[in-house]
Structures are given as structure tokens and as C-alpha cells.
Design a protein around this motif. Structure first.
Motif, mmCIF file in Angstrom:
data_model
loop_
_atom_site.group_PDB
_atom_site.id
_atom_site.type_symbol
_atom_site.label_atom_id
_atom_site.label_comp_id
_atom_site.label_asym_id
_atom_site.label_seq_id
_atom_site.Cartn_x
_atom_site.Cartn_y
_atom_site.Cartn_z
ATOM 1 N N ARG A 112 49.084 105.099 102.915
ATOM 2 C CA ARG A 112 48.512 105.773 101.597
ATOM 3 C C ARG A 112 47.398 106.754 102.526
ATOM 4 O O ARG A 112 47.606 108.232 101.866
ATOM 5 C CB ARG A 112 47.325 105.740 100.891
ATOM 6 C CG ARG A 112 48.153 105.294 99.663
ATOM 7 C CD ARG A 112 46.897 104.179 98.013
ATOM 8 N NE ARG A 112 46.039 104.321 98.666
ATOM 9 C CZ ARG A 112 45.968 102.213 98.450
ATOM 10 N NH1 ARG A 112 46.606 101.864 97.696
ATOM 11 N NH2 ARG A 112 44.880 101.563 99.094
ATOM 12 N N LEU A 113 46.783 107.141 103.764
ATOM 13 C CA LEU A 113 46.467 107.868 104.735
ATOM 14 C C LEU A 113 47.656 109.384 104.571
ATOM 15 O O LEU A 113 49.515 108.349 105.021
ATOM 16 C CB LEU A 113 46.861 107.091 105.868
ATOM 17 C CG LEU A 113 45.525 105.853 105.838
ATOM 18 C CD1 LEU A 113 45.084 105.277 107.233
ATOM 19 C CD2 LEU A 113 43.845 106.587 105.452
ATOM 20 N N PRO A 114 46.999 110.849 105.941
ATOM 21 C CA PRO A 114 47.969 111.296 105.500
ATOM 22 C C PRO A 114 48.672 110.955 106.981
ATOM 23 O O PRO A 114 47.850 110.970 107.556
ATOM 24 C CB PRO A 114 46.795 112.674 105.632
ATOM 25 C CG PRO A 114 45.313 112.047 104.892
ATOM 26 C CD PRO A 114 45.744 110.631 105.217
ATOM 27 N N ASP A 115 50.282 111.527 106.570
ATOM 28 C CA ASP A 115 50.909 111.382 108.164
ATOM 29 C C ASP A 115 50.948 109.846 108.345
ATOM 30 O O ASP A 115 50.312 109.078 110.052
ATOM 31 C CB ASP A 115 49.997 112.154 108.995
ATOM 32 C CG ASP A 115 51.182 112.218 110.288
ATOM 33 O OD1 ASP A 115 52.067 111.197 110.074
ATOM 34 O OD2 ASP A 115 51.261 112.956 111.340
ATOM 35 N N PRO A 116 50.775 107.970 108.044
ATOM 36 C CA PRO A 116 50.398 107.558 108.340
ATOM 37 C C PRO A 116 51.380 107.209 109.492
ATOM 38 O O PRO A 116 52.131 107.492 110.328
ATOM 39 C CB PRO A 116 50.879 106.505 107.413
ATOM 40 C CG PRO A 116 52.188 107.472 106.485
ATOM 41 C CD PRO A 116 51.640 108.674 106.962
ATOM 42 N N PRO A 117 50.874 105.985 110.289
ATOM 43 C CA PRO A 117 51.424 105.603 111.245
ATOM 44 C C PRO A 117 52.382 104.564 110.429
ATOM 45 O O PRO A 117 52.700 104.055 110.422
ATOM 46 C CB PRO A 117 50.282 104.581 112.261
ATOM 47 C CG PRO A 117 49.190 104.399 111.445
ATOM 48 C CD PRO A 117 49.340 106.025 110.316
ATOM 49 N N VAL A 118 53.641 104.278 112.385
ATOM 50 C CA VAL A 118 54.016 103.683 111.830
ATOM 51 C C VAL A 118 53.548 101.842 112.308
ATOM 52 O O VAL A 118 52.715 101.423 112.505
ATOM 53 C CB VAL A 118 55.698 103.185 113.245
ATOM 54 C CG1 VAL A 118 56.316 102.423 113.154
ATOM 55 C CG2 VAL A 118 56.351 105.318 113.521
ATOM 56 N N ALA A 168 58.391 99.622 108.495
ATOM 57 C CA ALA A 168 58.997 100.179 109.664
ATOM 58 C C ALA A 168 59.854 98.917 110.054
ATOM 59 O O ALA A 168 60.917 98.926 111.031
ATOM 60 C CB ALA A 168 58.535 100.779 110.845
ATOM 61 N N GLY A 169 59.626 97.741 110.064
ATOM 62 C CA GLY A 169 60.480 96.344 110.944
ATOM 63 C C GLY A 169 59.480 94.687 110.403
ATOM 64 O O GLY A 169 57.965 95.124 110.284
ATOM 65 N N TYR A 170 59.679 93.960 111.346
ATOM 66 C CA TYR A 170 58.950 93.379 111.652
ATOM 67 C C TYR A 170 58.924 92.705 112.793
ATOM 68 O O TYR A 170 60.529 92.844 113.462
ATOM 69 C CB TYR A 170 58.713 92.277 110.470
ATOM 70 C CG TYR A 170 59.370 91.159 110.282
ATOM 71 C CD1 TYR A 170 59.087 89.321 110.393
ATOM 72 C CD2 TYR A 170 61.179 91.457 109.629
ATOM 73 C CE1 TYR A 170 60.137 88.899 110.648
ATOM 74 C CE2 TYR A 170 62.041 89.847 109.323
ATOM 75 C CZ TYR A 170 61.463 89.218 110.782
ATOM 76 O OH TYR A 170 62.316 87.698 109.687
ATOM 77 N N LEU A 171 58.256 91.651 113.353
ATOM 78 C CA LEU A 171 58.818 91.536 115.260
ATOM 79 C C LEU A 171 57.689 89.552 114.903
ATOM 80 O O LEU A 171 56.149 89.583 114.195
ATOM 81 C CB LEU A 171 57.229 91.562 115.542
ATOM 82 C CG LEU A 171 58.004 93.303 116.303
ATOM 83 C CD1 LEU A 171 57.471 93.426 117.658
ATOM 84 C CD2 LEU A 171 58.942 92.710 117.082
ATOM 85 N N LEU A 172 58.549 88.419 114.912
ATOM 86 C CA LEU A 172 57.360 87.428 115.646
ATOM 87 C C LEU A 172 56.637 87.425 116.741
ATOM 88 O O LEU A 172 56.770 87.877 117.592
ATOM 89 C CB LEU A 172 58.652 86.203 115.615
ATOM 90 C CG LEU A 172 59.513 86.163 114.730
ATOM 91 C CD1 LEU A 172 60.577 84.634 115.103
ATOM 92 C CD2 LEU A 172 59.231 85.601 113.248
ATOM 93 N N LYS A 173 55.692 86.758 116.029
ATOM 94 C CA LYS A 173 54.321 86.689 117.531
ATOM 95 C C LYS A 173 54.492 86.246 118.656
ATOM 96 O O LYS A 173 54.184 86.066 118.904
ATOM 97 C CB LYS A 173 53.205 85.471 116.670
ATOM 98 C CG LYS A 173 52.790 86.411 115.065
ATOM 99 C CD LYS A 173 51.322 85.930 115.173
ATOM 100 C CE LYS A 173 50.292 86.388 113.680
ATOM 101 N NZ LYS A 173 48.844 85.683 113.281
ATOM 102 N N ASP A 174 55.656 84.679 118.500
ATOM 103 C CA ASP A 174 56.451 84.399 119.708
ATOM 104 C C ASP A 174 57.506 85.431 120.596
ATOM 105 O O ASP A 174 58.218 84.748 120.964
ATOM 106 C CB ASP A 174 56.383 82.844 119.416
ATOM 107 C CG ASP A 174 58.124 83.070 118.539
ATOM 108 O OD1 ASP A 174 57.962 84.063 117.997
ATOM 109 O OD2 ASP A 174 58.093 82.186 118.772
ATOM 110 N N THR A 175 57.553 86.856 119.902
ATOM 111 C CA THR A 175 58.158 87.747 120.830
ATOM 112 C C THR A 175 57.659 87.516 122.191
ATOM 113 O O THR A 175 57.034 87.186 122.944
ATOM 114 C CB THR A 175 58.325 88.931 120.426
ATOM 115 O OG1 THR A 175 59.124 89.282 118.626
ATOM 116 C CG2 THR A 175 59.414 89.883 121.390
ATOM 117 N N ASP A 176 59.061 88.164 123.062
ATOM 118 C CA ASP A 176 59.526 87.376 124.455
ATOM 119 C C ASP A 176 57.923 88.694 125.608
ATOM 120 O O ASP A 176 58.370 89.775 124.661
ATOM 121 C CB ASP A 176 60.650 87.998 125.156
ATOM 122 C CG ASP A 176 60.889 88.148 126.442
ATOM 123 O OD1 ASP A 176 60.142 87.653 127.207
ATOM 124 O OD2 ASP A 176 61.920 87.555 127.154
#
Length: 227
Positions: A70-76, A98-106
Motif C-alpha cells: 500500500r506504500l507509494p511506489d512499493p519495493p519488490v 514478486a516471488g519467493y525463496l526457500l531459506k536454505d537457498t544456496d
């Protein structure tokens, strides 16, 4: 310099991500905070990228996501999760992640993924399944499934369709521009028009809708491969 905020209730996770990302020359973690501080911190610091835990005991990650969007020009915003089958992922994508990552990403891949997010790429975990994210189309105005997706895709121009096909592969704005011999600014304009015509809020939603409409392009995964 890509400015990042990490929002997670586990101090160890915050410290780990900060250490990994700050080691990159072009990334700066400007804050690493708990969920309760998340939305306020983002509003004050205006980062480029937010890594947001989807499940936190003190504050629901989806609620924080909504406040940020809801912020103006929100970040990714990319969601962080421990489980690739997390039932909240589809909801997060519908609400603007914009997507999602697992916490054990390399750890060696993480800075590159942040750079790709900053350049507009679609980034999903390598183990994400379509069953996790396909439910977002049920919330698209006008119906769900292939007919609704096709009706929406029919609204765009031939040039926008070419951009959408590359967007659906997970390519960043600069990569799309190189392929189509367009400036990055022109690509951004086409992407904005595509999102409006498809009635979606993010590139990942547009990419998945394009796949549902039969354009059949893979989405880049978090390990640099394709699905």
C-alpha cells in the motif's frame, strides 16, 4: 547499490542473510528487523528489495506484505519460507509478492537472485510447483482457468505479447531489451501496460497467467534453471 531490508523474526536468519548479502559489492542490507517493525522500517528507509518471512509468530507476513504494497511506489517483495509447499505462497503472490525463496537457498546464489529481482526478473524457488501458485487465477476478475486467461491476453498488442513471452521466461528488463532491441525504459513501459491489461499486480502473476493462456514459456527458478 541495491538496498535490501530483511524481515524475519529469527535473529539467526536475519544475521545470516545480512552477512551473505553485505559481502556483495553492489548490495547493502539497510535493516534487518522483526515482523512487528517491518512495514514501518520499509516506509522509512524505502529499500529496493524486501525479503519477508511468510510466517512469523508476532506478526503475520501476509499482513506485513499488504502494508508494504500500500506504500507509494512499493519495493519488490520476495517471500522467505522454510517449506516449498507452504499454503500461504499462492496468497502472497496474489497480494503482490514478486516471488519467493526457500531459506536454505544456496548462499552463493542469493546475491545474484537479489540482482535479478532488482532488474525485474521473476524468481521462484527451484522446488516450487504450479499447484502452489496456480490458485491465484481463481481471483482474477472475469473467471478462472484458460478461457479467462485467454480473454485477458487477447487485450495486449503484438509487441506487448513479445515482451510478455520473455517476461514469462523470468527474464529481467535489461534481458528483454537485449532480445527485442528496446531500451530498458521502453520495456518498463510495456510491462506496466501488460500488468494493467491483464489485471494483475506483479510480473509473476502475469507470467503464470501467460502460461495458463497457453503461451507455454518456463519460469526461471531460484537455482538458475528452468521449469
Amino acid at each position: 547499490m541495491i538496498r535490501v531490508v530483511v524481515i524475519d523474526d529469527e535473529a539467526l536468519v536475519r544475521t545470516g542473510f545480512t552477512h551473505i548479502l553485505d559481502a556483495a559489492d553492489d548490495i547493502e542490507v539497510v535493516a534487518a528487523v522483526s515482523g512487528a517493525q517491518g512495514a514501518t522500517c520499509v516506509a522509512e528507509l524505502r529499500p529496493d528489495i524486501v525479503l519477508l518471512d511468510i510466517r512469523m509468530p508476532d506478526t503475520d507476513g501476509l499482513t506485513v506484505l499488504e502494508r508494504i504494497r500500500r506504500l507509494p511506489d512499493p519495493p519488490v517483495v520476495a517471500m522467505l519460507t522454510t517449506f516449498d509447499t507452504d499454503e500461504y505462497v499462492a496468497t502472497a503472490l496474489r497480494r503482490g509478492a514478486a516471488g519467493y525463496l526457500l531459506k536454505d537457498t544456496d548462499p552463493e546464489r542469493l546475491p545474484l537472485l537479489i540482482a535479478e529481482l532488482a532488474d525485474g526478473a521473476t524468481v521462484l524457488s527451484a522446488t516450487v510447483t504450479r499447484t502452489v501458485v496456480s490458485g491465484y487465477l481463481d481471483h482474477v476478475e472475469g473467471g478462472s482457468g484458460e478461457p479467462a486467461a485467454t480473454r485477458l491476453v487477447d487485450r495486449i498488442t503484438d509487441r506487448e505479447r513479445a515482451v510478455l513471452l520473455l517476461l514469462a521466461e523470468g527474464l529481467a528488463n535489461s534481458e528483454i531489451g537485449d532480445r527485442l532491441h528496446l531500451s530498458t525504459g521502453t520495456v518498463k513501459g510495456h510491462v506496466s501496460a501488460i500488468l494493467g491489461k491483464l489485471e494483475v499486480g506483479t510480473r509473476v502473476q502475469a507470467a503464470l497467467l501467460a502460461e495458463r493462456a497457453g503461451l507455454l514459456r518456463p519460469v526461471r527458478d531460484g537455482d538458475g534453471g528452468e521449469r
